[in-house]
Motif scaffolding. Structure first.
Motif, PDB file in Angstrom:
ATOM      1  N   GLN A 152     -69.666  57.975  83.816  1.00  0.00           N
ATOM      2  CA  GLN A 152     -68.802  58.414  82.716  1.00  0.00           C
ATOM      3  C   GLN A 152     -68.773  59.929  82.591  1.00  0.00           C
ATOM      4  O   GLN A 152     -67.781  60.514  82.129  1.00  0.00           O
ATOM      5  N   ILE A 153     -69.857  60.588  83.001  1.00  0.00           N
ATOM      6  CA  ILE A 153     -69.962  62.039  82.830  1.00  0.00           C
ATOM      7  C   ILE A 153     -69.088  62.774  83.834  1.00  0.00           C
ATOM      8  O   ILE A 153     -68.634  63.894  83.566  1.00  0.00           O
ATOM      9  N   VAL A 154     -68.825  62.170  84.987  1.00  0.00           N
ATOM     10  CA  VAL A 154     -68.108  62.875  86.048  1.00  0.00           C
ATOM     11  C   VAL A 154     -66.723  62.271  86.299  1.00  0.00           C
ATOM     12  O   VAL A 154     -66.161  62.415  87.396  1.00  0.00           O
ATOM     13  N   LEU A 155     -66.147  61.639  85.309  1.00  0.00           N
ATOM     14  CA  LEU A 155     -64.836  61.018  85.470  1.00  0.00           C
ATOM     15  C   LEU A 155     -63.753  62.036  85.820  1.00  0.00           C
ATOM     16  O   LEU A 155     -62.761  61.702  86.454  1.00  0.00           O
ATOM     17  N   GLY A 156     -63.924  63.285  85.398  1.00  0.00           N
ATOM     18  CA  GLY A 156     -62.923  64.306  85.686  1.00  0.00           C
ATOM     19  C   GLY A 156     -63.037  64.931  87.057  1.00  0.00           C
ATOM     20  O   GLY A 156     -62.320  65.883  87.374  1.00  0.00           O
ATOM     21  N   HIS A 157     -63.944  64.406  87.899  1.00  0.00           N
ATOM     22  CA  HIS A 157     -64.163  64.931  89.250  1.00  0.00           C
ATOM     23  C   HIS A 157     -64.461  66.433  89.224  1.00  0.00           C
ATOM     24  O   HIS A 157     -63.785  67.225  89.894  1.00  0.00           O
ATOM     25  N   PRO A 158     -65.470  66.858  88.474  1.00  0.00           N
ATOM     26  CA  PRO A 158     -65.779  68.294  88.397  1.00  0.00           C
ATOM     27  C   PRO A 158     -66.287  68.840  89.723  1.00  0.00           C
ATOM     28  O   PRO A 158     -66.900  68.122  90.515  1.00  0.00           O
ATOM     29  N   VAL A 159     -66.017  70.120  89.948  1.00  0.00           N
ATOM     30  CA  VAL A 159     -66.530  70.831  91.118  1.00  0.00           C
ATOM     31  C   VAL A 159     -67.482  71.909  90.617  1.00  0.00           C
ATOM     32  O   VAL A 159     -67.094  72.767  89.819  1.00  0.00           O
TER      33      VAL A 159
END
Length: 214
Positions: A152-159
């Motif tokens: 849930q924490i990385v749903l935005g596909h962070p770089v």
């Protein structure tokens, strides 16, 4: 089957179930009392889940080939993947309930990427002299694939510092959407085979050292 035979069969099944339950309780009790053991188990879950996605992607010809658990100095590289339209993807598979600090995951992924780049150069330096054979122009993307509640924490596909974080549930779709420079199937498969051969030789050398007591 007589009634006596049926009774014996059912008793055998019941005994097998009880033994299985006992072993399961002992196993879970061990994991609950050993923090390192549960971490190792969760790590295996993450790697297995990623491998399942890669198998599906290969069937759809979105991935040409990959190798799991490549032994290098200082540890293993979880997955080195030759994709059809995204070059090489170096994946660290992680099972996490939460991610308080991404820095350790970023450093681990960066190390895996650096080791893979060096490995690619090493296994292709005896090629046919073409620039491609040297591995210099093969795109390489470091990715942390997160499984478990922390997806849930990385749903935005962070770089973060060049490292892409992906929730495991999105991995297959992300691979399907890759649209970079196409990678030739033969070259991709040969490269992965060379990396696999390097890994097998290294592990054989380590086993020989252990056997000799050195």
């Amino acid at each position: 089957m007589t009634s006596g035979d049926l009774r014996s069969y059912l008793l055998g099944v019941a005994h097998a179930v009880l033994v299985g339950l006992f072993l399961w309780v002992v196993h879970d009790g061990f994991l609950l009392n050993r923090k390192d053991a549960i971490h190792q188990l969760r790590g295996a879950w993450g790697e297995d889940n990623t491998t399942d996605v890669l198998r599906s992607a290969r069937r759809r010809r979105r991935v040409w080939a990959w190798v799991d658990g490549v032994a290098v100095d200082g540890g293993d590289i979880d997955h080195v993947v030759a994709t059809r339209h995204g070059g090489l993807v170096v994946m660290d598979s992680k099972w996490r309930s939460e991610i308080d600090d991404p820095a350790p995951l970023v450093r681990s992924a960066q190390r895996s990427a650096q080791r893979t780049r060096g490995l690619v150069h090493s296994v292709t330096e005896r090629g046919r002299g073409r620039r491609r054979e040297s591995g210099h122009d093969v795109p390489l993307v470091p990715v942390v694939v997160v499984w478990g509640p922390a997806q849930q924490i990385v749903l935005g596909h962070p770089v973060v510092d060049g490292v892409l974080f992906l929730p495991g549930r999105d991995l297959g779709r992300w691979i399907a959407d890759l649209d970079g420079t196409p990678m030739e199937r033969q070259f991709a498969r040969e490269l992965i085979e060379r990396i696999r051969g390097f890994d097998e030789q290294r592990r054989a050398g380590l086993r020989a050292k252990v056997a000799s007591g050195s």
